[in-house]
Design a protein around this motif. Structure first.
Motif, mmCIF file in Angstrom:
data_model
loop_
_atom_site.group_PDB
_atom_site.id
_atom_site.type_symbol
_atom_site.label_atom_id
_atom_site.label_comp_id
_atom_site.label_asym_id
_atom_site.label_seq_id
_atom_site.Cartn_x
_atom_site.Cartn_y
_atom_site.Cartn_z
ATOM 1 N N ASP A 157 0.835 -1.197 0.000
ATOM 2 C CA ASP A 157 0.000 0.000 0.000
ATOM 3 C C ASP A 157 0.869 1.245 0.000
ATOM 4 O O ASP A 157 0.434 2.319 -0.415
ATOM 5 N N ILE A 174 -2.278 16.709 -4.700
ATOM 6 C CA ILE A 174 -2.276 16.247 -3.303
ATOM 7 C C ILE A 174 -1.747 17.324 -2.349
ATOM 8 O O ILE A 174 -1.606 17.088 -1.153
ATOM 9 N N ARG A 189 2.360 9.037 4.042
ATOM 10 C CA ARG A 189 1.351 10.059 3.776
ATOM 11 C C ARG A 189 1.228 10.338 2.278
ATOM 12 O O ARG A 189 0.136 10.515 1.752
ATOM 13 N N TRP A 192 -0.577 7.407 0.622
ATOM 14 C CA TRP A 192 -1.991 7.477 0.966
ATOM 15 C C TRP A 192 -2.701 8.488 0.073
ATOM 16 O O TRP A 192 -3.764 8.215 -0.498
ATOM 17 N N ALA A 193 -2.114 9.678 -0.060
ATOM 18 C CA ALA A 193 -2.737 10.744 -0.843
ATOM 19 C C ALA A 193 -2.835 10.369 -2.321
ATOM 20 O O ALA A 193 -3.851 10.642 -2.978
ATOM 21 N N ARG A 195 -2.984 7.314 -3.608
ATOM 22 C CA ARG A 195 -3.989 6.268 -3.779
ATOM 23 C C ARG A 195 -5.406 6.810 -3.602
ATOM 24 O O ARG A 195 -6.349 6.320 -4.213
ATOM 25 N N ARG A 196 -5.567 7.840 -2.770
ATOM 26 C CA ARG A 196 -6.881 8.456 -2.611
ATOM 27 C C ARG A 196 -7.365 9.086 -3.923
ATOM 28 O O ARG A 196 -8.570 9.267 -4.135
ATOM 29 N N LEU A 197 -6.447 9.428 -4.808
ATOM 30 C CA LEU A 197 -6.814 9.959 -6.121
ATOM 31 C C LEU A 197 -7.230 8.858 -7.094
ATOM 32 O O LEU A 197 -7.615 9.156 -8.229
ATOM 33 N N GLY A 198 -7.136 7.604 -6.660
ATOM 34 C CA GLY A 198 -7.458 6.484 -7.539
ATOM 35 C C GLY A 198 -6.295 6.048 -8.399
ATOM 36 O O GLY A 198 -6.480 5.272 -9.351
ATOM 37 N N LEU A 241 -4.873 9.644 9.176
ATOM 38 C CA LEU A 241 -5.326 9.385 7.812
ATOM 39 C C LEU A 241 -6.585 8.536 7.769
ATOM 40 O O LEU A 241 -7.406 8.687 6.867
ATOM 41 N N ALA A 242 -6.765 7.641 8.726
ATOM 42 C CA ALA A 242 -7.847 6.664 8.639
ATOM 43 C C ALA A 242 -9.003 6.940 9.601
ATOM 44 O O ALA A 242 -9.882 6.088 9.757
#
Length: 282
Positions: A157, A174, A189, A192-193, A195-198, A241-242
């Motif tokens: 991840d 981001i 971090r 994470w950012a 992956r949050r964008l797809g 983050l979660a």
């Protein structure tokens, strides 16, 4: 070459010079001096003048994220590589990482990371979920590899980021490198950012760099202190983050490291202290 490499350094001329010299001449190189003393600053400035790199100085140590963002603001190309100064780049690595960013589904590209002895030290892991936190606390992760917080880099991840390539457009979306941490957890971090964008992370074992792990930190702190700080920032980032799930996951993880510290030595106790600090941090 449509690539800018931002090299962040602090009080370290020799490693920075080796890093810059290992980079392809066609790349734009930006060296950010994060508040080094005058003598080292003068040497870095002269080295940059001799190699064609851009020298940017901060009068104080801004930390990793703010220092990197300063360098990015002085870079001009559409692909950016964020580099520690204790990196030496093998031929073709920058080109390979940059080419991978032609794929619009890729948000960030990571190389294979070798230590000074040539051993593969590419670090990757999973975000700390409730299941993973409970599995770590109970020992279930010992028999269930998919519940471990470490992972093979091709399935991680997140990957550690001493050298990471990212499109400028993605970095802008981001908000740059997250500045909420002075040092450590920035790679988690950032992943994470992204992956949050797809977008996905690409691991490229044929792009190789050599990394003297924690070279700056080792000049200041013993191994136990580094472990404490790394754990603290890992827990803090996972909580922030979660949301509530992160708090539950981190609570379970912390119980596990406390139990291990009760029967372990200095390193386990340092990790336990870091976890407790991460849970308390605001």
């Amino acid at each position: 070459m449509d690539v800018s490499v931002v090299v962040l350094t602090w009080e370290d001329f020799e490693r920075t010079r080796a890093c810059v010299r290992s980079l392809p001449a066609e790349a734009e190189t930006v060296v950010v001096d994060n508040g080094s003393a005058a003598g080292i600053a003068d040497a870095l400035r002269a080295m940059c003048a001799g190699t064609g790199a851009t020298y940017i100085r901060s009068e104080t140590n801004l930390g990793y994220a703010r220092g990197m963002n300063l360098g990015v603001r002085h870079s001009t190309r559409s692909r950016v590589v964020l580099s520690n100064n204790d990196i030496e780049v093998r031929p073709g690595a920058v080109e390979r990482l940059a080419a991978e960013l032609d794929d619009p589904t890729v948000g960030a590209a990571f190389p294979k990371v070798l230590d000074v002895d040539g051993v593969d030290r590419t670090a990757a892991g999973r975000f700390l979920t409730v299941r993973a936190g409970v599995a770590h606390a109970t020992g279930l992760s010992l028999v269930a590899p998919r519940l471990r917080i470490v992972a093979p880099p091709e399935r991680g991840d997140w990957l550690s980021g001493p050298f990471v390539a990212i499109r400028r457009e993605t970095l802008e979306r981001i908000g740059g490198v997250d500045e909420s941490s002075f040092f450590y957890s920035e790679d988690l971090r950032l992943c994470w950012a992204v992956r949050r964008l797809g977008l996905r992370l690409a691991y490229l074992p044929d792009a190789v760099v050599r990394h003297e792990d924690d070279a700056s930190a080792k000049r200041r702190w013993p191994a136990e202190e580094i472990a404490r700080r790394q754990t603290r920032e890992f827990i803090r980032a996972s909580r922030e983050l979660a949301g509530w799930r992160g708090t539950v996951a981190c609570s379970a993880y912390t119980l596990g490291v406390l139990a291990r510290a009760a029967v372990g030595g200095g390193a386990r106790r340092a990790v336990a202290r870091g976890a407790l600090e991460g849970m308390a941090a605001r």
